[in-house]
Scaffold this motif. Structure first.
Motif, PDB file in Angstrom:
ATOM      1  N   ASP A  62       0.815  -1.217   0.000  1.00  0.00           N
ATOM      2  CA  ASP A  62       0.000   0.000   0.000  1.00  0.00           C
ATOM      3  C   ASP A  62       0.848   1.266   0.000  1.00  0.00           C
ATOM      4  O   ASP A  62       0.479   2.272  -0.618  1.00  0.00           O
ATOM      5  CB  ASP A  62      -0.922   0.012   1.217  1.00  0.00           C
ATOM      6  CG  ASP A  62      -2.039  -1.003   1.114  1.00  0.00           C
ATOM      7  OD1 ASP A  62      -2.599  -1.378   2.156  1.00  0.00           O
ATOM      8  OD2 ASP A  62      -2.336  -1.440  -0.025  1.00  0.00           O
ATOM      9  N   SER A  63       1.983   1.222   0.670  1.00  0.00           N
ATOM     10  CA  SER A  63       2.794   2.431   0.820  1.00  0.00           C
ATOM     11  C   SER A  63       3.525   2.835  -0.461  1.00  0.00           C
ATOM     12  O   SER A  63       4.033   3.962  -0.544  1.00  0.00           O
ATOM     13  CB  SER A  63       3.812   2.238   1.943  1.00  0.00           C
ATOM     14  OG  SER A  63       4.710   1.207   1.620  1.00  0.00           O
ATOM     15  N   LYS A  65       2.158   1.976  -3.770  1.00  0.00           N
ATOM     16  CA  LYS A  65       1.264   2.003  -4.930  1.00  0.00           C
ATOM     17  C   LYS A  65       1.255   3.383  -5.577  1.00  0.00           C
ATOM     18  O   LYS A  65       1.148   4.399  -4.909  1.00  0.00           O
ATOM     19  CB  LYS A  65      -0.153   1.609  -4.506  1.00  0.00           C
ATOM     20  CG  LYS A  65      -0.330   0.126  -4.253  1.00  0.00           C
ATOM     21  CD  LYS A  65      -1.758  -0.196  -3.830  1.00  0.00           C
ATOM     22  CE  LYS A  65      -1.924  -1.672  -3.542  1.00  0.00           C
ATOM     23  NZ  LYS A  65      -3.287  -1.992  -3.054  1.00  0.00           N
TER      24      LYS A  65
END
Length: 124
Positions: A62-63, A65
């Motif tokens: 997530d960090s 993307k």
């Protein structure tokens, strides 16, 4: 036997870019999945990005993307990690890893083969 050799790390300022390379050799069936992981001092090793080499299916943490892109060059047997818009929190040792069929593409526990890592440092 599978061997993985990373290159391309270095020091950049916030907002800069780097491209990491992972040159692979050995049994391709044992490294159908290729991943990039990172570990900062005192922290656990986290999954950054992974790719299924059979079909270019990709996975991202997530960090990263929208900022990082994993890709492969089958002819060169090399996997890349293009890192853009780098932040100080991206500072870590980055490792390339290979696996046959991990349960979770971004979990380091599913990977058998590892490179020695390349350092990425992002200064503010």
């Amino acid at each position: 036997q599978v061997q993985l050799v990373e290159s391309g790390g270095g020091s950049v300022q916030t907002g800069g870019s780097l491209r990491l390379s992972c040159a692979a050799s050995g049994d391709r069936l044992r490294r159908r999945f290729m991943g990039w992981f990172r570990q900062a001092p005192g922290k656990e090793r986290d999954g950054v990005a992974a790719i299924w080499t059979g079909g270019d299916i990709t996975f991202y943490g997530d960090s990263v993307k929208g900022r990082f892109t994993i890709s492969q060059d089958k002819a060169k047997d090399t996997v890349y990690l293009q890192m853009n818009s780098l932040k100080p929190e991206d500072t870590a040792m980055y490792y390339c890893a290979g696996a046959t069929n991990p349960i979770r593409a971004l979990s380091p526990t599913g990977y058998t083969y590892w490179g020695v890592g390349t350092q990425v440092t992002v200064s503010s």
